[in-house]
Design an enzyme around this catalytic site. Structure first.
Site, PDB file in Angstrom:
ATOM      1  N   PRO A  88       2.463  -9.165  23.408  1.00  0.00           N
ATOM      2  CA  PRO A  88       2.157  -7.950  22.850  1.00  0.00           C
ATOM      3  C   PRO A  88       1.557  -6.969  23.609  1.00  0.00           C
ATOM      4  O   PRO A  88       1.593  -5.719  23.223  1.00  0.00           O
ATOM      5  CB  PRO A  88       1.134  -8.345  21.528  1.00  0.00           C
ATOM      6  CG  PRO A  88       0.530  -9.693  22.261  1.00  0.00           C
ATOM      7  CD  PRO A  88       1.564 -10.245  23.291  1.00  0.00           C
ATOM      8  N   GLU A 115      -3.757 -18.572  22.702  1.00  0.00           N
ATOM      9  CA  GLU A 115      -4.214 -17.381  22.937  1.00  0.00           C
ATOM     10  C   GLU A 115      -3.587 -16.655  24.032  1.00  0.00           C
ATOM     11  O   GLU A 115      -3.849 -15.346  24.593  1.00  0.00           O
ATOM     12  CB  GLU A 115      -5.633 -17.640  23.828  1.00  0.00           C
ATOM     13  CG  GLU A 115      -6.645 -17.751  22.902  1.00  0.00           C
ATOM     14  CD  GLU A 115      -6.619 -17.006  21.793  1.00  0.00           C
ATOM     15  OE1 GLU A 115      -6.558 -15.801  21.811  1.00  0.00           O
ATOM     16  OE2 GLU A 115      -6.864 -17.331  20.395  1.00  0.00           O
ATOM     17  N   ASP A 168      26.086   2.355  17.422  1.00  0.00           N
ATOM     18  CA  ASP A 168      24.727   1.790  16.774  1.00  0.00           C
ATOM     19  C   ASP A 168      23.609   2.757  17.030  1.00  0.00           C
ATOM     20  O   ASP A 168      23.493   3.629  17.848  1.00  0.00           O
ATOM     21  CB  ASP A 168      24.359   0.408  17.524  1.00  0.00           C
ATOM     22  CG  ASP A 168      25.243  -0.795  16.993  1.00  0.00           C
ATOM     23  OD1 ASP A 168      25.890  -0.622  15.832  1.00  0.00           O
ATOM     24  OD2 ASP A 168      25.063  -1.919  17.606  1.00  0.00           O
TER      25      ASP A 168
HETATM   26  N1  SAM Z   1      -4.157 -13.325  22.665  1.00  0.00           N
HETATM   27  C1  SAM Z   1      -3.041 -12.767  22.894  1.00  0.00           C
HETATM   28  C2  SAM Z   1      -3.118 -11.358  22.810  1.00  0.00           C
HETATM   29  O1  SAM Z   1      -4.107 -10.691  21.848  1.00  0.00           O
HETATM   30  O2  SAM Z   1      -2.761 -10.275  23.316  1.00  0.00           O
HETATM   31  C3  SAM Z   1      -1.917 -12.855  21.754  1.00  0.00           C
HETATM   32  C4  SAM Z   1      -1.360 -14.343  22.082  1.00  0.00           C
HETATM   33  S1  SAM Z   1       0.097 -14.637  20.956  1.00  0.00           S
HETATM   34  C5  SAM Z   1      -0.948 -15.305  19.767  1.00  0.00           C
HETATM   35  C6  SAM Z   1       0.946 -15.936  21.910  1.00  0.00           C
HETATM   36  C7  SAM Z   1       2.261 -15.411  22.507  1.00  0.00           C
HETATM   37  O3  SAM Z   1       3.023 -14.996  21.499  1.00  0.00           O
HETATM   38  C8  SAM Z   1       2.041 -14.520  23.586  1.00  0.00           C
HETATM   39  O4  SAM Z   1       1.598 -15.014  24.934  1.00  0.00           O
HETATM   40  C9  SAM Z   1       3.229 -14.021  23.746  1.00  0.00           C
HETATM   41  O5  SAM Z   1       4.418 -14.736  24.358  1.00  0.00           O
HETATM   42  C10 SAM Z   1       3.936 -14.013  22.368  1.00  0.00           C
HETATM   43  N2  SAM Z   1       3.892 -12.834  21.540  1.00  0.00           N
HETATM   44  C11 SAM Z   1       3.100 -12.509  20.456  1.00  0.00           C
HETATM   45  N3  SAM Z   1       3.202 -11.342  19.976  1.00  0.00           N
HETATM   46  C12 SAM Z   1       4.253 -10.823  20.913  1.00  0.00           C
HETATM   47  C13 SAM Z   1       4.975  -9.575  20.837  1.00  0.00           C
HETATM   48  N4  SAM Z   1       4.555  -8.276  19.951  1.00  0.00           N
HETATM   49  N5  SAM Z   1       5.921  -9.257  21.782  1.00  0.00           N
HETATM   50  C14 SAM Z   1       6.121 -10.084  22.591  1.00  0.00           C
HETATM   51  N6  SAM Z   1       5.599 -11.532  22.682  1.00  0.00           N
HETATM   52  C15 SAM Z   1       4.499 -11.962  21.732  1.00  0.00           C
END
Ligand code: SAM
Length: 250
Positions: A88, A115, A168
């Protein structure tokens, strides 16, 4: 083109890769998508991929070793153009990013969980970090599959008619025009007459205008960087004048 996804939930990928345009593109050899189980790259008896966070706090973190080992093994099978960490915190994945990736030959997508991943994966293994939006999902599988889907439909031969991709939303920085199909009238809702007229010039101009009107109403932020031709610039000016006149009347 080839994608390699690294995940602890390979089966989660079966549905999106096993249906529709992506499945057909795989069957036709337009794209190859390999899904790797991260646990296959562990060395301990429990096949553990995570550990507690240094410094304390809730939640587990992906250890670096299995991810580095997985990417080493993938690289041993051929040159890799990009190792993308889904996160994210990454740069926003857009249609432009999809177009860029569609020009690469081999892309690795790392799917985090918990995490997230040990930060050395970000600094020492990934070549880039991509986010699919400002929200937090529980894992990187859906973001990786979103990226695969958006890229695959841009590959020549993936979509039945390549021209449909060109029209698109976002492809030229505009939203798509509205689409209708039969019946011509449904519960008192009529298809615009111009689409039934058979006049291709009028239809083309109506679609161009609707595409601009939608973008102006819903996503005006796209317009400054949209690629417009002379006719579209003129249509946009007229739409903006109409809007200005409407606001003047309010
Ligand atoms: N603790 C992290 C943070 O707050 O930045 C979030 C970890 S998330 C619960 C677990 C995994 O989900 C991340 O390592 C990533 O691979 C994926 N993920 C979650 N949200 C995402 C997003 N918006 N875009 C891309 N990957 C995402």
């Amino acid at each position: 083109m080839r994608f390699d996804l690294v995940t602890i939930f390979p089966r989660l990928c079966d549905g999106p890769l096993g249906e529709g345009i992506v499945r057909r593109a795989i069957e036709r050899g337009v794209v190859d998508v390999q899904v790797h189980d991260l646990r296959d790259y562990t060395t301990d008896r429990h096949r553990s991929v995570d550990d507690v966070s240094y410094g304390g706090g809730p939640g587990m973190v992906f250890k670096p070793e299995p991810l580095f080992r997985a990417v080493d093994a993938i690289r041993a099978g051929g040159d890799v153009d990009a190792v993308i960490l889904t996160s994210p915190q990454g740069r926003r994945f857009t249609q432009r990013e999809a177009e860029r990736l569609a020009g690469l030959r081999r892309v690795v997508l790392l799917c985090g969980r918990y995490e997230g991943v040990d930060d050395r994966v970000r600094s020492g293994l990934a070549t880039e970090e991509l986010s699919i939006g400002d929200y937090v999902l529980s894992g990187g599988e859906l973001p990786a599959l979103v990226i695969v889907d958006a890229v695959v439909r841009l590959l020549p031969g993936a979509v039945g008619d390549d021209a449909s991709v060109d029209a698109d939303s976002f492809s030229r920085g505009l939203l798509d025009y509205p689409h209708f199909t039969r019946p011509a009238e449904f519960r008192g809702l009529r298809v615009p007459d111009v689409l039934l007229s058979g006049n291709h010039a009028d239809i083309r101009r109506w679609r161009a205008r609707e595409s601009l009107a939608r973008t102006l109403a819903l996503r005006p932020d796209l317009l400054p960087s949209a690629e417009l031709d002379d006719e579209e610039r003129e249509l946009l000016r007229a739409l903006m004048d109409e809007r200005g006149a409407e606001h003047g009347r309010d």
